[in-house]
Design an enzyme around this catalytic site. Structure first.
Site, PDB file in Angstrom:
ATOM      1  N   LYS A  51      30.589  30.696  49.901  1.00 33.94           N
ATOM      2  CA  LYS A  51      31.248  31.796  50.630  1.00 33.94           C
ATOM      3  C   LYS A  51      30.203  32.787  51.150  1.00 33.94           C
ATOM      4  CE  LYS A  51      35.553  31.176  48.114  1.00 33.94           C
ATOM      5  NZ  LYS A  51      36.508  31.568  47.080  1.00 33.94           N
ATOM      6  N   GLN A  95      37.040  35.856  42.529  1.00 33.00           N
ATOM      7  CA  GLN A  95      37.092  34.397  42.435  1.00 33.00           C
ATOM      8  C   GLN A  95      38.008  33.988  41.274  1.00 33.00           C
ATOM      9  OE1 GLN A  95      35.819  32.232  44.595  1.00 33.00           O
ATOM     10  NE2 GLN A  95      36.362  30.413  43.450  1.00 33.00           N
ATOM     11  N   ASP A 118      42.494  37.516  50.181  1.00 30.85           N
ATOM     12  CA  ASP A 118      43.223  36.313  49.790  1.00 30.85           C
ATOM     13  C   ASP A 118      44.719  36.425  50.071  1.00 30.85           C
ATOM     14  OD1 ASP A 118      41.432  34.351  48.664  1.00 30.85           O
ATOM     15  OD2 ASP A 118      41.076  35.718  46.996  1.00 30.85           O
TER      16      ASP A 118
HETATM   17  N1  GUN Z   1      39.469  29.772  43.712  1.00 31.61           N
HETATM   18  C1  GUN Z   1      39.694  28.628  44.397  1.00 31.61           C
HETATM   19  N2  GUN Z   1      40.086  28.906  45.663  1.00 31.61           N
HETATM   20  C2  GUN Z   1      40.128  30.246  45.774  1.00 31.61           C
HETATM   21  C3  GUN Z   1      40.455  31.138  46.839  1.00 31.61           C
HETATM   22  O1  GUN Z   1      40.822  30.757  47.969  1.00 31.61           O
HETATM   23  N3  GUN Z   1      40.358  32.455  46.550  1.00 31.61           N
HETATM   24  C4  GUN Z   1      39.987  32.906  45.324  1.00 31.61           C
HETATM   25  N4  GUN Z   1      39.939  34.223  45.122  1.00 31.61           N
HETATM   26  N5  GUN Z   1      39.669  32.113  44.304  1.00 31.61           N
HETATM   27  C5  GUN Z   1      39.744  30.793  44.542  1.00 31.61           C
END
Ligand code: GUN
Length: 280
Positions: A51, A95, A118
């Protein structure tokens, strides 16, 4: 046919890059994403690294905050509050999954809805389910963009989403429904899963079990979207929730793992960060 998420992601990221340059030049805004990682889960570390790198590629500033697995919740809350109040930060991502002593919904509730990249806070989920989306969860949004890129119109299709999480299954089902599909949501308590999937024109696999769905689950010419991501311990290779064996020549198209949905999840995170930077 393989639906190449890397290709779609590259094309979308090019567009984002010019949009970001443009708002920098015209409005003086430099989008910035803060990522919080708790614990030392190796998969999460890889995702967070991906990311941060993707932010750099398109010109989004990023900050990374790591906390040990046993962090007190007050410390985490203090950091999130600080980031909520920092006018230079436009997006905050915690995360997931979090270590068990932390309540995921409580932690998410600390994030300002105006910085919730998100789309997981009550306000953003509420707006989305009311039909007034502000930000939409990255993975389901990425799936829709792949389908759009390949001109796969789901209107009138029978869709089955396997999985009912807040972050993938639930928003995925609503997006498909909004796009005109008739949607069934299946999950771990569904009896006779095959009954549903065999009758589907499109199946989204988001159940989180390695290679659980097999050829026998799919109708001939079905579209298959594989949201799973697992590392096979014996080989070190990645696999999804779908077993690809025998699918070629049977189904119409599939998103491979790796190289399918994953790159688009990250791309939609960039998209959402830019959106929040320009909205507020
Ligand atoms: N863990 C796996 N995919 C995601 C996501 O799209 N956002 C977040 N915050 N954690 C994740």
């Amino acid at each position: 046919m393989k639906l190449d998420g890397r290709l779609v992601a590259a094309s979308y990221r090019n567009e984002l890059k010019s949009e970001i340059e443009n708002i920098q030049n015209t409005k003086g805004i430099q989008p910035c994403l803060a990522v919080i990682l708790v614990g030392d889960d190796p998969a999460s570390q890889v995702y967070v690294g991906g990311k941060i790198k993707a932010c750099q590629e398109v010109g989004i500033l990023s900050m990374e905050f790591r906390f040990p697995v046993g962090v007190e919740k007050e410390k985490l809350q203090k950091k999130i509050t600080e980031l909520n109040e920092d006018p230079n930060v436009h997006g905050i991502l915690v995360q997931l999954p979090l270590p068990h002593h932390l309540d995921e919904s409580e932690v998410i509730s600390w994030i300002s809805p105006k910085k919730d990249v998100d789309g997981l806070t009550s306000e953003n989920m509420g707006l989305f389910w009311r039909g007034q989306p502000r930000v939409v969860a990255c993975t389901p949004l990425g799936v829709m963009k792949i389908l759009e890129y390949y001109d796969l119109n789901v209107s009138g299709m029978k869709a089955v989403v396997v999985g009912r999480s807040n972050i993938v299954g639930k928003p995925m089902a609503l997006l498909l429904q909004n796009a005109g599909a008739t949607v069934s949501v299946c999950h771990s308590k569904t009896e006779d899963l095959k009954f549903y999937t065999q009758n589907a024109d499109i199946v989204v696999a988001a159940l989180g079990r390695p290679q659980f769905l097999k050829k026998e689950h799919f109708n001939k010419n079905a579209l298959v979207v594989d949201v799973g991501m697992h590392r096979v311990i014996s080989t070190g290779k990645l696999c999804g929730d779908v077993d690809p064996e025998g699918l070629e020549g049977w189904i119409k198209a599939i998103t491979p793992v790796p190289g399918g949905v994953g790159p688009m999840t990250i791309t939609m995170l960039l998209h959402n960060t830019l959106r929040l930077a320009t909205l507020f």
